[in-house]
Design a protein around this motif. Structure first.
Motif, PDB file in Angstrom:
ATOM      1  N   GLY A 239     -13.730 -19.974  -5.389  1.00 32.57           N
ATOM      2  CA  GLY A 239     -15.194 -19.859  -5.360  1.00 32.57           C
ATOM      3  C   GLY A 239     -15.831 -21.240  -5.439  1.00 32.57           C
ATOM      4  O   GLY A 239     -15.142 -22.250  -5.592  1.00 32.57           O
ATOM      5  N   ARG A 240     -17.162 -21.251  -5.358  1.00 32.36           N
ATOM      6  CA  ARG A 240     -17.849 -22.542  -5.344  1.00 32.36           C
ATOM      7  C   ARG A 240     -17.948 -23.108  -6.773  1.00 32.36           C
ATOM      8  O   ARG A 240     -18.434 -22.424  -7.669  1.00 32.36           O
ATOM      9  N   PRO A 241     -17.447 -24.345  -6.978  1.00 34.24           N
ATOM     10  CA  PRO A 241     -17.476 -24.912  -8.336  1.00 34.24           C
ATOM     11  C   PRO A 241     -18.911 -25.193  -8.793  1.00 34.24           C
ATOM     12  O   PRO A 241     -19.766 -25.527  -7.979  1.00 34.24           O
ATOM     13  N   THR A 242     -19.148 -25.065 -10.098  1.00 33.96           N
ATOM     14  CA  THR A 242     -20.460 -25.416 -10.650  1.00 33.96           C
ATOM     15  C   THR A 242     -20.574 -26.944 -10.694  1.00 33.96           C
ATOM     16  O   THR A 242     -19.576 -27.662 -10.518  1.00 33.96           O
ATOM     17  N   VAL A 243     -21.763 -27.411 -10.983  1.00 34.64           N
ATOM     18  CA  VAL A 243     -21.991 -28.862 -11.088  1.00 34.64           C
ATOM     19  C   VAL A 243     -21.085 -29.441 -12.187  1.00 34.64           C
ATOM     20  O   VAL A 243     -20.462 -30.488 -12.026  1.00 34.64           O
ATOM     21  N   LYS A 244     -21.001 -28.715 -13.317  1.00 40.21           N
ATOM     22  CA  LYS A 244     -20.172 -29.184 -14.435  1.00 40.21           C
ATOM     23  C   LYS A 244     -18.691 -29.234 -14.023  1.00 40.21           C
ATOM     24  O   LYS A 244     -17.984 -30.201 -14.329  1.00 40.21           O
ATOM     25  N   GLU A 245     -18.241 -28.196 -13.340  1.00 39.34           N
ATOM     26  CA  GLU A 245     -16.836 -28.166 -12.909  1.00 39.34           C
ATOM     27  C   GLU A 245     -16.526 -29.325 -11.957  1.00 39.34           C
ATOM     28  O   GLU A 245     -15.484 -29.969 -12.045  1.00 39.34           O
ATOM     29  N   ARG A 246     -17.448 -29.566 -11.049  1.00 39.26           N
ATOM     30  CA  ARG A 246     -17.261 -30.665 -10.112  1.00 39.26           C
ATOM     31  C   ARG A 246     -17.197 -32.012 -10.849  1.00 39.26           C
ATOM     32  O   ARG A 246     -16.364 -32.865 -10.537  1.00 39.26           O
ATOM     33  N   ALA A 247     -18.065 -32.156 -11.861  1.00 35.69           N
ATOM     34  CA  ALA A 247     -18.107 -33.411 -12.630  1.00 35.69           C
ATOM     35  C   ALA A 247     -16.790 -33.616 -13.385  1.00 35.69           C
ATOM     36  O   ALA A 247     -16.255 -34.730 -13.445  1.00 35.69           O
ATOM     37  N   ILE A 248     -16.253 -32.531 -13.934  1.00 36.38           N
ATOM     38  CA  ILE A 248     -14.975 -32.635 -14.656  1.00 36.38           C
ATOM     39  C   ILE A 248     -13.859 -33.047 -13.692  1.00 36.38           C
ATOM     40  O   ILE A 248     -13.058 -33.944 -13.976  1.00 36.38           O
ATOM     41  N   TYR A 249     -13.844 -32.394 -12.527  1.00 34.59           N
ATOM     42  CA  TYR A 249     -12.807 -32.715 -11.548  1.00 34.59           C
ATOM     43  C   TYR A 249     -12.890 -34.198 -11.147  1.00 34.59           C
ATOM     44  O   TYR A 249     -11.885 -34.910 -11.111  1.00 34.59           O
ATOM     45  N   GLU A 250     -14.095 -34.649 -10.870  1.00 31.35           N
ATOM     46  CA  GLU A 250     -14.275 -36.040 -10.435  1.00 31.35           C
ATOM     47  C   GLU A 250     -13.867 -37.017 -11.538  1.00 31.35           C
ATOM     48  O   GLU A 250     -13.288 -38.067 -11.260  1.00 31.35           O
ATOM     49  N   ALA A 251     -14.170 -36.680 -12.795  1.00 27.37           N
ATOM     50  CA  ALA A 251     -13.803 -37.559 -13.918  1.00 27.37           C
ATOM     51  C   ALA A 251     -12.277 -37.653 -14.042  1.00 27.37           C
ATOM     52  O   ALA A 251     -11.729 -38.739 -14.260  1.00 27.37           O
ATOM     53  N   VAL A 252     -11.594 -36.518 -13.902  1.00 29.89           N
ATOM     54  CA  VAL A 252     -10.128 -36.536 -14.003  1.00 29.89           C
ATOM     55  C   VAL A 252      -9.534 -37.341 -12.843  1.00 29.89           C
ATOM     56  O   VAL A 252      -8.611 -38.139 -13.028  1.00 29.89           O
ATOM     57  N   LEU A 253     -10.108 -37.151 -11.658  1.00 32.05           N
ATOM     58  CA  LEU A 253      -9.606 -37.902 -10.494  1.00 32.05           C
ATOM     59  C   LEU A 253      -9.831 -39.402 -10.684  1.00 32.05           C
ATOM     60  O   LEU A 253      -8.954 -40.220 -10.385  1.00 32.05           O
ATOM     61  N   GLU A 254     -10.982 -39.754 -11.241  1.00 33.24           N
ATOM     62  CA  GLU A 254     -11.276 -41.172 -11.476  1.00 33.24           C
ATOM     63  C   GLU A 254     -10.320 -41.743 -12.533  1.00 33.24           C
ATOM     64  O   GLU A 254      -9.819 -42.863 -12.396  1.00 33.24           O
TER      65      GLU A 254
END
Ligand SMILES: [Mn+2]
Length: 361
Positions: A239-254
C-alpha cells in the motif's frame, strides 16, 4: 583452491608459533584450514607439521578433500588420536579453541591426557582461526560473490508472492524454493519475512501470520553456496506509505549509506557504527536502532568483526561485512536495509546488486 589452503595454513602456523601446537575442532575452522567439508574432523598442528584425524565414515571424503595435512583415519575418537599424535611429537602445551570446546569435550580431553600419561598442558585461546578468517582470500571472495548474486536474483520471487492476507511463511517458502532451484545448498539462517507490526521485530522469522493490507514487510535472508553464506535485507511496503513511514525509510537508507561511506581499511568498526547512528540521531530515531550496524560473513553467517558501538577492531582490505542499520517502532513497524560489502584497499565495494529505493506493492 589448494594454493589458497596452503597459504591459510602458513598464516595459521605463524599465528600459533608461540604455543607451538594447536587442536582445531570447530568444523568451519577445520574446513577453512584443510578443505574438509565433513562434520567430524580434528586438525592438529605441532612444530610446523599438520595432521588431520577423522573416523571411518569419512575415509574417502578426507582423502579427496584434505590438503596439506597427514590424514589419519582411526577407530578411536578423532580427538583422542589427535592428542596421542601431539604427545608423540613431544608437544608440552597445546592451544585449544576456548570458545568452541564444550565442557564435555574438555572433560574427555583431560581424561585422555591422564590415560596417555602426559603432562602436556592445554592452553585455551580465543579466536585464533577466526581472526585469520576475517580477511578473505580470492577464492573466498569469488564464492561469496556467487552466493550474493544467487540470493539477490531470487528476491523478485518473494516480492511476487507478497499480498495482503498471504502468510509470511508462504512468501518465505517461495523465496527458499527459488533459491534452492537456482542452486543454493541451503539458507544461511531462518528466513525473516515480517509484515506490519511484526516488521518491528528485528528477528521476525517468517510465521503463519497473514500480511496486512498496509505496512512494511522486512525480508532478511541468505543462501549458502560452495560453503559460503550471503546475507541481505530489503524492506518493501504494501500500500501507499504514510509521510512518517517514508521519512523512516529514508532515514534508514541515509544511515546505511553513511555507514558504508565510512568503510575503509584502518577505521575502527565503532566508527562505521557511529556513522549510521549519527544519521539516526539527527532523525530522532537512534533509540529505535537496537542492534549493531553489521558483522563479518563467510563460512558462517555471523563472524568477526562486529560492527557495533565502541568496537575498536580495525577494518582491513579483504574483510566482508554487512551494513544493516534498522529502525523498529514497537506496535507500528520497522525498516532494515542490508547489503554485503567488501573492504577494498581504498574504501569499499558493495557486493549486493539489488536496488534500495522503496518498493511499494
Ligand atoms: Mn546480517
Amino acid at each position: 583452491m589448494e594454493k589458497f589452503i596452503r597459504e591459510r595454513q602458513r598464516r595459521w602456523l605463524s599465528a600459533i608459533e608461540k604455543t607451538g601446537a594447536m587442536l582445531v575442532t570447530h568444523s568451519p575452522n577445520v574446513r577453512y584450514l584443510t578443505g574438509f567439508t565433513g562434520s567430524a574432523g580434528v586438525l592438529a598442528a605441532a612444530d610446523g607439521k599438520l595432521a588431520f584425524f577423522t573416523d571411518g565414515r569419512y575415509t574417502t571424503q578426507a582423502r579427496e578433500q584434505v590438503v596439506g595435512a597427514k590424514i589419519a583415519v582411526k577407530k578411536k575418537p578423532a580427538l583422542r588420536s589427535a592428542l596421542e599424535w601431539l604427545v608423540s611429537r613431544r608437544s608440552t602445551q597445546v592451544a585449544i579453541e576456548a570458545e568452541h570446546v564444550t565442557v564435555e569435550q574438555s572433560t574427555a580431553i583431560q581424561k585422555s591426557l591422564k590415560e596417555i600419561g602426559t603432562k602436556m598442558r592445554l592452553v585455551p585461546q580465543c579466536g585464533v582461526v577466526q581472526r585469520l578468517r576475517t580477511i578473505k582470500d580470492a577464492d573466498e571472495i569469488g564464492r561469496i560473490r556467487d552466493a550474493v548474486a544467487l540470493a539477490s536474483s531470487c528476491l523478485d520471487r518473494a516480492l511476487a508472492a507478497i499480498a495482503p492476507g498471504t502468510p509470511e511463511g508462504d512468501v518465505a517458502a517461495q523465496l527458499e524454493y527459488a533459491c534452492r532451484m537456482a542452486g543454493a545448498e541451503g539458507m544461511s539462517f531462518d528466513t525473516i519475512v515480517a509484515g506490519g507490526v511484526r516488521s518491528a521485530l528485528p528477528h521476525g522469522v517468517a510465521s503463519r501470520t497473514p500480511l496486512p493490507k498496509h505496512g512494511f514487510v522486512v525480508l532478511d535472508y541468505g543462501v549458502i553456496l560452495a560453503g559460503y553464506c550471503s546475507d541481505m535485507t530489503r524492506t518493501v511496503h504494501i500500500g501507499r506509505p504514510t509521510v512518517k513511514e517514508r521519512a523512516i525509510y529514508e532515514a534508514v537508507l541515509e544511515a546505511h549509506e553513511a555507514a558504508k561511506a565510512a568503510v575503509r581499511p584502518g577505521v575502527t568498526c565503532g566508527e562505521v557504527d557511529a556513522a549510521a547512528r549519527k544519521v539516526l540521531t539527527r532523525a530522532k530515531l537512534e533509540k529505535y536502532f537496537t542492534h549493531s550496524t553489521g558483522h563479518g560473513v563467510g563460512l558462517e553467517i555471523h563472524e568477526p568483526p562486529r560492527i557495533g558501538k565502541k568496537q575498536d577492531d580495525l577494518l582491513a582490505a579483504g574483510m566482508v561485512i554487512t551494513i544493516e542499520p534498522g529502525v523498529y517502532l514497537p506496535g507500528e513497524g520497522g525498516v532494515r536495509i542490508e547489503d554485503m560489502v567488501l573492504v577494498t584497499d581504498n574504501g569499499f565495494e558493495t557486493l549486493t546488486p539489488t536496488p534500495k529505493s522503496l518498493v511499494t506493492l
